[in-house]
Design a protein around this motif. Structure first.
Motif, short mmCIF file in Angstrom:
data_model
loop_
_atom_site.label_atom_id
_atom_site.label_comp_id
_atom_site.label_asym_id
_atom_site.label_seq_id
_atom_site.Cartn_x
_atom_site.Cartn_y
_atom_site.Cartn_z
N SER A 233 39.79 31.99 38.27
CA SER A 233 40.18 33.27 38.87
C SER A 233 39.04 34.29 38.80
O SER A 233 38.83 35.06 39.74
CB SER A 233 41.41 33.84 38.15
N ASP A 237 37.27 36.18 41.94
CA ASP A 237 37.14 37.64 42.00
C ASP A 237 35.68 38.05 42.20
O ASP A 237 35.39 38.99 42.96
CB ASP A 237 37.67 38.28 40.71
N ALA A 242 35.93 41.67 43.66
CA ALA A 242 37.13 42.33 43.10
C ALA A 242 37.08 42.29 41.58
O ALA A 242 36.32 41.52 40.98
CB ALA A 242 38.39 41.63 43.59
N ARG A 243 37.90 43.13 40.97
CA ARG A 243 38.00 43.12 39.51
C ARG A 243 39.44 43.36 39.11
O ARG A 243 40.06 44.32 39.58
CB ARG A 243 37.10 44.21 38.91
N ASP A 244 39.97 42.48 38.29
CA ASP A 244 41.38 42.57 37.87
C ASP A 244 41.42 42.85 36.37
O ASP A 244 41.02 42.00 35.56
CB ASP A 244 42.09 41.25 38.20
N ARG A 246 43.89 42.98 34.40
CA ARG A 246 44.81 42.05 33.72
C ARG A 246 44.11 40.73 33.41
O ARG A 246 44.35 40.12 32.38
CB ARG A 246 46.04 41.78 34.59
N HIS A 284 51.67 38.24 35.44
CA HIS A 284 50.66 39.18 35.95
C HIS A 284 49.56 38.57 36.82
O HIS A 284 48.90 39.31 37.55
CB HIS A 284 49.99 39.89 34.77
N LEU A 285 49.35 37.27 36.70
CA LEU A 285 48.14 36.72 37.31
C LEU A 285 48.37 35.55 38.27
O LEU A 285 47.41 35.09 38.89
CB LEU A 285 47.17 36.26 36.21
N ARG A 287 48.72 33.76 41.45
CA ARG A 287 48.32 34.23 42.78
C ARG A 287 48.77 33.26 43.86
O ARG A 287 48.91 32.09 43.62
CB ARG A 287 46.79 34.41 42.84
#
Length: 287
Positions: A233, A237, A242-244, A246, A284-285, A287
């Motif tokens: 993941s 990202d 992107a940056r998550d 969580r 939360h993760l 996808r």
């Protein structure tokens, strides 16, 4: 947009602006951007990119304003040479000095504050930054010293365990993910104090493996599976820009799980288990 800025002499900077291009209505996000010798005002297409750039731009302007304090910091805190020697296998002394400065300035100049967008807010931020610098420098140096000590001890243990093959290779990779060029400024501030425990946990795991490899082999695939999920993941990202938050939280939960499974004596600050991590991922993760 404007370039060559060295002082907050441009009034208020709005968080967003609306404008038209042809018959299309658009929204842009103005922010300061660090350009090294100066700062620029740039227009970004997302709020996230603008916020990230603005933090850097504000820090650079504050560094211009507090240049004497920054110069003093750049000379290195007491005991820096010893610190650099302990970490020389991971990072050069010059890079370590730059990293320590970046870590201190980020925490002292902004920390968890909202980056200012008005001249008045900037002046207030400057006062806070100046007041915080000594304590933050002391804390960062203390954390770095504890990390260096644990890093050196783990390195010595790994040097004697080369014949153990896979487990030694895995623990070396874990160590190098935790301590590398730029690790002080890239590690979240609140996690720095835990790095010595993670490194000590790896050394303890190695010690236990010698006495009971079966137990380690039972737990290792569980951790490896969760770490593989994180890495896949994180790579996706990175490619997407992107940056998550969580996902980064999950990354540190895996470190706590390693302590829980392989070095229970060092204790975790909260209950952690593979089941809890899988639940966190699903909630939360996924996808």
């Amino acid at each position: 947009e404007r370039e060559g800025i060295k002082a907050w002499d441009f009034g208020d900077l709005p968080a967003e602006v609306s404008f038209r291009r042809g018959n299309q209505s658009l929204t842009g996000y103005p922010a300061l951007a660090d350009e090294g010798a100066s700062v620029a005002i740039r227009l970004f297409d997302t709020r996230e990119k603008a916020d990230e750039a603005h933090r850097g731009g504000v820090k650079r302007l504050l560094a211009f304003e507090l240049k004497e304090q920054v110069k003093q910091l750049e000379r290195g805190p007491p005991g820096f040479n010893q610190l650099a020697m302990r970490l020389q296998a991971a990072v050069s002394a010059e890079k370590l000095r730059e990293d320590l400065v970046a870590c201190v300035l980020d925490r002292a100049f902004i920390g968890e504050d909202e980056a200012p967008r008005t001249p008045k807010a900037f002046e207030e931020q400057k006062k806070r930054a100046k007041a915080r610098l000594p304590a933050v420098t002391e804390a960062a140096t203390r954390h770095a010293g504890a990390i260096a000590e644990a890093y050196q001890a783990l390195g010595a243990a790994l040097a004697q365990a080369a014949s153990l093959g896979k487990i030694a290779h895995e623990l070396k990779a874990q160590r190098d993910r935790l301590v590398h060029a730029g690790f002080l400024s890239r590690t979240p501030w609140e996690k720095l104090e835990h790095l010595p425990r993670y490194l000590k946990g790896a050394a303890l795991r190695l010690q236990k493996y010698r006495g009971n490899p079966e137990r380690d082999l039972r737990h290792a695939p569980v951790v490896a599976g969760l770490w593989a999920q994180y890495e896949a993941s994180a790579e996706a990202d990175r490619k997407a820009g992107a940056r998550d938050a969580r996902l980064e939280e999950f990354r540190w939960l895996v470190e706590e799980l390693r302590i829980s499974l392989f070095a229970q004596e060092l204790k975790t600050p909260f209950p952690v288990s593979a089941k809890r991590l899988s639940k966190f991922w699903d909630e939360h993760l996924r996808r």
